[in-house]
Write a protein that holds these residues in place. Structure first.
Motif, mmCIF file in Angstrom:
data_model
loop_
_atom_site.group_PDB
_atom_site.id
_atom_site.type_symbol
_atom_site.label_atom_id
_atom_site.label_comp_id
_atom_site.label_asym_id
_atom_site.label_seq_id
_atom_site.Cartn_x
_atom_site.Cartn_y
_atom_site.Cartn_z
ATOM 1 N N MET A 89 -60.001 0.718 -3.545
ATOM 2 C CA MET A 89 -59.586 0.796 -4.960
ATOM 3 C C MET A 89 -60.760 0.373 -5.832
ATOM 4 S SD MET A 89 -57.064 1.227 -7.174
ATOM 5 C CE MET A 89 -55.384 1.034 -6.579
ATOM 6 N N GLN A 90 -60.987 1.143 -6.902
ATOM 7 C CA GLN A 90 -62.084 0.847 -7.829
ATOM 8 C C GLN A 90 -61.910 -0.551 -8.438
ATOM 9 O OE1 GLN A 90 -60.127 3.588 -7.899
ATOM 10 N NE2 GLN A 90 -61.272 5.418 -8.474
ATOM 11 N N GLY A 91 -63.035 -1.174 -8.781
ATOM 12 C CA GLY A 91 -62.976 -2.456 -9.485
ATOM 13 C C GLY A 91 -63.383 -3.617 -8.591
ATOM 14 N N SER A 92 -63.283 -4.800 -9.119
ATOM 15 C CA SER A 92 -63.637 -5.988 -8.336
ATOM 16 C C SER A 92 -62.448 -6.399 -7.474
ATOM 17 C CB SER A 92 -64.053 -7.127 -9.268
ATOM 18 O OG SER A 92 -62.913 -7.845 -9.710
ATOM 19 N N GLY A 93 -62.612 -7.465 -6.714
ATOM 20 C CA GLY A 93 -61.562 -7.908 -5.808
ATOM 21 C C GLY A 93 -60.238 -8.176 -6.504
ATOM 22 N N THR A 94 -60.296 -8.773 -7.678
ATOM 23 C CA THR A 94 -59.065 -9.097 -8.403
ATOM 24 C C THR A 94 -58.258 -7.841 -8.733
ATOM 25 O OG1 THR A 94 -60.200 -11.005 -9.339
ATOM 26 C CG2 THR A 94 -58.183 -10.320 -10.439
ATOM 27 N N PHE A 95 -58.952 -6.727 -9.011
ATOM 28 C CA PHE A 95 -58.236 -5.476 -9.292
ATOM 29 C C PHE A 95 -57.364 -5.100 -8.085
ATOM 30 C CE2 PHE A 95 -60.559 -3.531 -13.044
ATOM 31 C CZ PHE A 95 -61.345 -4.639 -13.303
ATOM 32 N N CYS A 96 -57.892 -5.351 -6.886
ATOM 33 C CA CYS A 96 -57.148 -4.989 -5.671
ATOM 34 C C CYS A 96 -55.985 -5.937 -5.430
ATOM 35 C CB CYS A 96 -58.082 -4.993 -4.464
ATOM 36 S SG CYS A 96 -59.235 -3.643 -4.556
ATOM 37 N N VAL A 97 -56.179 -7.229 -5.744
ATOM 38 C CA VAL A 97 -55.062 -8.173 -5.633
ATOM 39 C C VAL A 97 -53.979 -7.732 -6.614
ATOM 40 C CG1 VAL A 97 -54.333 -10.565 -5.913
ATOM 41 C CG2 VAL A 97 -56.600 -10.072 -4.966
ATOM 42 N N GLU A 98 -54.403 -7.387 -7.823
ATOM 43 C CA GLU A 98 -53.437 -6.971 -8.842
ATOM 44 C C GLU A 98 -52.741 -5.663 -8.432
ATOM 45 O OE1 GLU A 98 -54.550 -7.953 -12.754
ATOM 46 O OE2 GLU A 98 -53.363 -6.387 -13.694
ATOM 47 N N GLN A 149 -52.789 5.856 -4.875
ATOM 48 C CA GLN A 149 -54.165 5.902 -4.380
ATOM 49 C C GLN A 149 -54.156 6.280 -2.893
ATOM 50 O OE1 GLN A 149 -56.887 5.521 -6.220
ATOM 51 N NE2 GLN A 149 -58.455 4.337 -5.190
ATOM 52 N N TRP A 150 -53.251 5.657 -2.160
ATOM 53 C CA TRP A 150 -53.132 5.924 -0.718
ATOM 54 C C TRP A 150 -52.751 7.377 -0.464
ATOM 55 C CZ3 TRP A 150 -48.070 5.652 2.193
ATOM 56 C CH2 TRP A 150 -48.255 5.846 3.564
ATOM 57 N N TRP A 175 -60.646 9.990 -3.891
ATOM 58 C CA TRP A 175 -60.127 8.916 -4.745
ATOM 59 C C TRP A 175 -59.415 9.565 -5.922
ATOM 60 C CZ3 TRP A 175 -62.558 3.576 -4.695
ATOM 61 C CH2 TRP A 175 -63.342 3.374 -3.546
ATOM 62 N N ARG A 176 -58.429 8.882 -6.525
ATOM 63 C CA ARG A 176 -57.709 9.520 -7.637
ATOM 64 C C ARG A 176 -58.612 9.732 -8.847
ATOM 65 N NH1 ARG A 176 -53.087 5.865 -9.335
ATOM 66 N NH2 ARG A 176 -54.757 4.446 -8.769
ATOM 67 N N PHE A 177 -59.361 8.696 -9.193
ATOM 68 C CA PHE A 177 -60.208 8.799 -10.372
ATOM 69 C C PHE A 177 -61.649 8.572 -9.919
ATOM 70 C CE2 PHE A 177 -56.081 6.835 -11.831
ATOM 71 C CZ PHE A 177 -55.503 8.052 -12.182
ATOM 72 N N THR A 178 -62.606 8.706 -10.823
ATOM 73 C CA THR A 178 -64.016 8.609 -10.434
ATOM 74 C C THR A 178 -64.246 7.433 -9.490
ATOM 75 O OG1 THR A 178 -64.728 9.577 -12.504
ATOM 76 C CG2 THR A 178 -66.366 8.292 -11.292
ATOM 77 N N SER A 179 -64.862 7.721 -8.377
ATOM 78 C CA SER A 179 -65.093 6.645 -7.416
ATOM 79 C C SER A 179 -66.530 6.153 -7.523
ATOM 80 C CB SER A 179 -64.772 7.129 -6.007
ATOM 81 O OG SER A 179 -65.814 7.907 -5.498
ATOM 82 N N PRO A 180 -66.761 4.901 -7.153
ATOM 83 C CA PRO A 180 -68.125 4.341 -7.264
ATOM 84 C C PRO A 180 -68.979 4.858 -6.105
ATOM 85 C CG PRO A 180 -66.619 2.695 -6.373
ATOM 86 C CD PRO A 180 -65.799 3.935 -6.610
ATOM 87 N N THR A 181 -69.458 6.098 -6.235
ATOM 88 C CA THR A 181 -70.065 6.812 -5.105
ATOM 89 C C THR A 181 -71.243 6.064 -4.458
ATOM 90 O OG1 THR A 181 -71.299 8.073 -6.764
ATOM 91 C CG2 THR A 181 -69.369 9.131 -5.800
ATOM 92 N N HIS A 182 -72.125 5.527 -5.276
ATOM 93 C CA HIS A 182 -73.298 4.859 -4.704
ATOM 94 C C HIS A 182 -72.889 3.602 -3.943
ATOM 95 C CE1 HIS A 182 -74.675 7.355 -7.994
ATOM 96 N NE2 HIS A 182 -75.825 7.442 -7.358
#
Ligand code: PLP
Length: 373
Positions: A66-75, A233-234, A244-251
């Protein structure tokens, strides 16, 4: 520019993430990827399979980045997993446990908190009593390595109680997954949350959830947010071969792929854990020789990050200590505790025994200067 000729970092990060990464992990980011092309999605699917393998040897789990930092995934996990009529019990003993409760509060999810204080692990007996007394509780969440203090919580005991009582178990293993051997099934975990930039030693930009498939499959339509809908997302990744549903952090994803290879080359999680333990031992022994005391008793302490009590003498200044060490090539971390004055030093990332030996020399130098001033 040849990526391998990149300038060296001016200092090593001894923090709980982002961490110092290898040059090779950074160098593979020197190309662009198309997010719907097979080349890229093949990498995503490889990563998802590998993450499941790192967490379990059964096929009962799936991995959802999931895009974002760790907290985004906890949320994403909390706000997707807990249904409208569900209730979350959070076992908190530090800032990251409290953050899970804060997510529930902000999103209007019924919840209760058992706070054991920052110096004590959650109490499995108290958990069991709460599960017996409150039939409304459907989910239990706890942090594995509470990065606030570096404490390793008794997650297997907790997970077994949660399972005995038929509840869903959410584990924030952000700062431990990849650095400490663990098996999600034995721990009774339904959702394990971690991120790219901790013990797998990738760069920051996304996190991932290792979820029990039959549990995740029942969460359709429950998410309180569009972008953090873990179920959607799954499904998109499953139905579109790693899209990924939305733009993914490709690099970042490409760098993570490299980081997983390097974990394998190192000898897997067991070998990485043993490197971190060696780092931690050199750190603690060295700091003790210099009269610094670790906050926690050794049996509660993880090899991930160590909190030290700040010296009480008048000449001590954390900001000067920090700046002195930074000038000597090491970035450490301030404390995050509410009651004790501490600072923290991480022992994870592309950091090795010889770095820890150099660090102790740098601390000795910094302290000598501080005494002269
Ligand atoms: C790092 C960390 C997180 C997530 O932090 P982010 O800054 O959102 O990446 C969550 N829980 C724990 C225990 C952590 O160590």
């Amino acid at each position: 520019m040849d990526p391998l000729l990149m300038p060296d970092n001016p200092y090593l990060l001894l923090t709980p993430g982002p961490l110092s990464t290898t040059k090779t992990v950074k160098s593979v980011m020197f190309r662009d990827w198309c997010t719907w092309d097979d080349d890229y999605n093949t990498i995503v699917e490889w990563i998802r399979r590998r993450l499941v393998r790192l967490g379990s040897d059964t096929d009962e789990y799936t991995a959802v980045p999931m895009q974002g930092s760790g907290t985004f995934c906890v949320e994403a996990t909390v706000t997707t997993a807990v249904p409208q009529d569900g209730k979350l019990l959070v076992l908190a003993n530090g800032a990251y446990g409290r953050r899970i409760a804060e997510i529930a509060r902000r999103c209007g999810i019924a919840h209760a908190v058992q706070d054991s204080g920052e110096l004590a692990p959650p109490d499995p007996d108290r958990l069991e009593a709460a599960l017996k007394a409150d039939g409304a509780i459907t989910h239990v969440a706890v942090v594995h390595c509470e990065t606030t203090t570096g404490m390793l919580n008794p997650v297997t005991a907790i997970g077994n109680i949660v399972k005995d009582h038929g509840r869903i178990f959410i584990l924030d293993a952000m700062s431990s997954f990849g650095g400490i051997p663990m098996d999600v099934k034995t721990m009774g975990v339904d959702y394990l949350v971690s991120s790219a930039n901790k013990c797998i030693q990738g760069v920051p930009g996304f996190g991932f959830v290792i979820a029990k498939k039959d549990v995740l499959a029942k969460t359709r339509g429950q998410a309180r947010s569009l972008s953090l809908d873990l179920y959607d997302q799954w499904r998109t990744m499953e139905d579109h071969h790693g899209k990924w549903r939305f733009t993914s952090p490709t690099h970042v994803v490409r760098a993570f792929f490299q980081a997983l290879w390097e974990l394998e080359e190192e000898g897997g999680i067991t070998a990485r854990h043993s490197r971190y333990c060696t780092n931690h031992r050199i750190l603690v022994e060295g700091m003790q020789r210099l009269s610094f005391q670790p906050l926690l008793a050794a049996e509660l302490q993880s090899p991930i990050i160590t909190a030290f009590l700040s010296p009480t003498h008048a000449a001590w200044s954390f900001s000067r200590f920090y700046a002195d060490l930074k000038a000597r090539g090491f970035v450490i971390y301030p404390g995050k505790m509410t009651d004790s004055d501490t600072f923290r030093i991480g022992t994870i990332g592309d950091v090795h025994a010889e770095d820890m030996v150099r660090l102790i020399d740098a601390v000795a130098d910094a302290m000598a200067c501080c005494r002269e001033k």
